[in-house]
Scaffold this motif. Structure first.
Motif, PDB file in Angstrom:
ATOM      1  N   LEU A 147       0.849  -1.194   0.000  1.00 13.78           N
ATOM      2  CA  LEU A 147       0.000   0.000   0.000  1.00 13.78           C
ATOM      3  C   LEU A 147       0.882   1.241   0.000  1.00 13.78           C
ATOM      4  N   SER A 148       0.943   1.910  -1.141  1.00 11.11           N
ATOM      5  CA  SER A 148       1.723   3.147  -1.220  1.00 11.11           C
ATOM      6  C   SER A 148       1.224   3.934  -2.413  1.00 11.11           C
ATOM      7  N   SER A 149       1.826   5.100  -2.630  1.00  9.16           N
ATOM      8  CA  SER A 149       1.419   5.934  -3.765  1.00  9.16           C
ATOM      9  C   SER A 149       1.820   5.318  -5.096  1.00  9.16           C
ATOM     10  N   ASN A 150       2.600   4.217  -5.079  1.00  6.60           N
ATOM     11  CA  ASN A 150       2.868   3.475  -6.315  1.00  6.60           C
ATOM     12  C   ASN A 150       1.571   2.982  -6.950  1.00  6.60           C
ATOM     13  N   ASP A 151       0.590   2.670  -6.086  1.00  2.00           N
ATOM     14  CA  ASP A 151      -0.726   2.203  -6.520  1.00  2.00           C
ATOM     15  C   ASP A 151      -1.619   3.438  -6.695  1.00  2.00           C
ATOM     16  N   LYS A 152      -1.903   3.827  -7.944  1.00  2.00           N
ATOM     17  CA  LYS A 152      -2.591   5.091  -8.205  1.00  2.00           C
ATOM     18  C   LYS A 152      -4.026   5.099  -7.682  1.00  2.00           C
ATOM     19  N   ILE A 153      -4.720   3.964  -7.745  1.00  2.00           N
ATOM     20  CA  ILE A 153      -6.084   3.908  -7.207  1.00  2.00           C
ATOM     21  C   ILE A 153      -6.054   4.100  -5.694  1.00  2.00           C
ATOM     22  N   PHE A 154      -5.165   3.385  -5.021  1.00  9.24           N
ATOM     23  CA  PHE A 154      -5.043   3.521  -3.572  1.00  9.24           C
ATOM     24  C   PHE A 154      -4.649   4.938  -3.191  1.00  9.24           C
ATOM     25  N   ASP A 155      -3.736   5.524  -3.947  1.00  8.28           N
ATOM     26  CA  ASP A 155      -3.269   6.877  -3.644  1.00  8.28           C
ATOM     27  C   ASP A 155      -4.421   7.875  -3.681  1.00  8.28           C
ATOM     28  N   GLU A 156      -5.384   7.621  -4.564  1.00  2.59           N
ATOM     29  CA  GLU A 156      -6.510   8.551  -4.701  1.00  2.59           C
ATOM     30  C   GLU A 156      -7.540   8.385  -3.588  1.00  2.59           C
ATOM     31  N   ILE A 157      -7.692   7.177  -3.059  1.00  2.28           N
ATOM     32  CA  ILE A 157      -8.761   6.943  -2.072  1.00  2.28           C
ATOM     33  C   ILE A 157      -8.262   6.822  -0.631  1.00  2.28           C
TER      34      ILE A 157
END
Length: 621
Positions: A320-330
């Protein structure tokens, strides 16, 4: 740290099955991929590169092939600094967890990397004596993180193995977890400082700040609240004076530092986090930016059964980090906002896939193919986070979850306290998880300035009878920390609730205040950062208001001259020099730990402030 390609420890010697099982448990699991840090406001990648260089120095100090034995608490943080490929490049053939008992490896050179804990010194001594008894000749090296301690060396001497092992340091301190988050990952710093009186971690905090100043320039303004924050500041002053080399002369990239003790705001960690990332942590648990989930949530082939003979399915690990663009947004959204956004994303991706039918020319087909890889990655991420959201929704829709939130909101607002006390009693009678009960009791005590003597004794007795007499030690510790105590006359929280606007009516779908992270409660710690950010003497003006909170309030200006001195700053604000960074940057250091909701609230602050100010969050855990 991955050991996927490493054979099971002790395979060549074919030890008994019980020992094989014990050795299999020594293998670390796969952890997070290293974050890119591409959007960091200052070059946090330089911190990571320094840690990598220090690790390479550790590995290069031992020639030839080697086995690496890791303290389990070091494995996760190390996974955020480097990949297994780098370890193999420098001769690491096998990687193990450090555990008690027999340790078999066919590697002659063994490197241990551990926290400076007495228990690990005894385990290492046991390994060395075991090898000596069996006639195995090994070369041992021990690197303590982040520094050597006299007590560890003394224990090795007492165990009569000090002459058999080379002891050094691996200065792994602040680890970049994301573009704006740094952590020392000192799991027990809060307990050690407040309960055990061991202030060693404060030295690590001060040393890590000095490291930042060496890399990014002297931080001109330091503000703080709390006994430990003041102690860290005083250490910083001494460290600057003791520096032998020339004083740091580079232009400051960070214009201010805010130090806050966790003890100043004990209420926030007792509340249920209501952002997406916060709820993932509450329900599944996040460790070193990785969450372990059931395989069906993540999708793909199910992992093999976990070692140990239990037959259970091995859980899947999701970085879980900003590498994952969907996660970074939510990640920082109130959970009420997440489902509509995921639906919107699903529609956008569906529309993109539909364009392949409309592509008529080579140019249109080429445009479609260019975006295909990114969209497929987003699609996979969307599927995983939709599955996680469904699981969280099942739990948040349960009556028990909603009733707990109501109880928390009532305590924070100072309403229906007697009804909430009855609810806590009901939770004990139903033997709800003790962590839930203790968090509610601590919240009751902290918001109501203690618990009435009769209720206090009642709760102690009920908890010991329901959860066993071992819980008595936990209650005594909570009492010593001031988290669970009898009623006092002071009305500290009620005063702060009003003066700092800690309770706010909030629209969860369209928030306009940091209070959205708890659906109406603004974290006290972040409100203090907001006050400090105003400048113009606003911080010192709060001294009288905050006297009910532990520790002194201070504001100091660090001299940029070679003397390394400092002076009190009455109205300096957050940019005391004429050499302002293009975008002002504030480092907020929470000593004792931070919650995901506090990080989300600080990010929200940064997005709303005018003129723009960026925040970097550092913490001990």
């Amino acid at each position: 740290m991955s050991t996927k390609s490493a054979p099971p420890p002790g395979k060549a010697g074919a030890p008994p099955p019980q020992q094989q099982q014990q050795q299999q448990q020594q293998k670390p699991q796969v952890v997070s991929t290293v974050p890119t840090l591409s959007n960091a406001v200052i070059n946090l990648a330089a911190l990571r590169e320094q840690s990598r260089k220090d690790l390479v120095d550790v590995l290069s100090s031992v020639r030839g092939k080697k086995a690496l034995v890791l303290d389990p608490q070091i494995s996760g943080p190390l996974g955020l600094v480097t990949e297994v490929s780098l370890l193999k490049d420098y001769g690491v053939e096998k990687i193990y967890y450090l555990t008690a008992g027999r340790f078999d490896t066919d590697c002659r050179n063994i490197i241990y990397i551990t926290r400076p804990k007495v228990k690990w010194m005894r385990v290492i001594a046991e390994h060395i004596r075991g090898h000596e008894r069996e006639g195995h000749k090994k070369d041992y090296s021990l690197f303590l993180v982040p520094r050597k301690t006299m007590i560890c060396e003394r224990v090795l001497e007492e165990e009569r193995v000090y002459g058999s092992i080379m002891v050094g340091e691996f200065p792994l301190d602040l680890i970049p977890f994301d573009d704006d988050v740094l952590s020392l990952e000192l799991d027990t710093s809060f307990r050690e400082c407040l309960l055990e009186g061991d202030k060693t971690s404060l030295y690590y905090v001060a040393r890590s700040i000095m490291k930042i100043q060496n890399m990014f320039g002297i931080i001109p303004t330091i503000l703080g609240k709390g006994h430990f924050s003041k102690a860290v500041y005083e250490m910083l002053v001494r460290m600057r004076k003791e520096k032998d080399e020339e004083d740091i002369s580079k232009h400051p990239e960070i214009d201010s530092l805010i130090l806050l003790d966790r003890e100043v705001d004990l209420i926030t960690p007792c509340c249920t986090q209501l952002t997406y990332e916060g709820l993932v942590d509450e329900i599944f648990g996040i460790h070193n930016s990785v969450v372990e989930l059931d395989p069906e949530i993540v999708g793909g082939p199910a992992p093999p059964p976990s070692a140990g003979g239990g037959g259970g399915t091995k859980r899947a690990k999701l970085p879980l980090s900003s590498n994952d663009k969907i996660f970074d947004e939510i990640r920082d959204m109130n959970f009420a906002q997440v489902v509509p956004l995921l639906n919107k994303k699903a529609k956008q991706i569906g529309e993109y896939y539909q364009t392949r039918h409309d592509a008529q020319t080579l140019s249109q087909i080429s445009d479609f193919m260019k975006k295909l890889g990114t969209k497929q990655q987003e699609h996979n991420s969307l599927r995983v986070h939709t599955n996680i959201t469904e699981k969280i929704t099942e739990i948040t829709n349960e009556h028990a979850f909603r009733r707990r939130l109501e109880a928390e909101q009532s305590l924070l607002a100072g309403a229906d306290v007697e009804e909430t006390i009855e609810y806590i009693e009901e939770c004990i009678n139903k033997k709800d998880p003790i962590l839930k009960v203790l968090r509610l009791l601590c919240l009751l005590s902290l918001t109501q300035h203690g618990i009435k003597a009769k209720s206090f004794e009642f709760f102690k007795r009920e908890i010991m009878q329901t959860y066993g007499y071992d819980s008595m030690f936990t209650l005594n510790n909570l009492e010593s920390l001031g988290l669970f105590r009898k009623h006092e006359g002071k009305q500290v929280f009620a005063t702060l609730r009003k003066s700092l606007r800690l309770i706010v009516d909030i629209d969860e779908h369209n928030p306009n205040d940091i209070a959205y992270v708890y659906s109406g409660y603004a974290p006290l710690s972040v409100r203090l950062v907001q006050a400090a950010a105003k400048g113009g003497g606003a911080w010192r003006a709060m001294d009288d208001m905050l006297k009910g909170l532990p520790g002194p309030l201070f504001e100091e200006v660090q001299s940029l001259s070679s003397s390394g001195g400092s002076s009190s700053g009455g109205s300096s604000g957050l940019v005391p020099t004429s050499h302002k960074p293009h975008v002002p940057v504030t480092l907020v250091f929470l000593i004792g730990g931070a919650t995901y909701t506090e990080i989300a609230a600080l990010r929200y602050m940064a997005s709303q402030e005018s003129p723009t100010r960026e925040y970097i969050i550092a913490t001990t855990k």
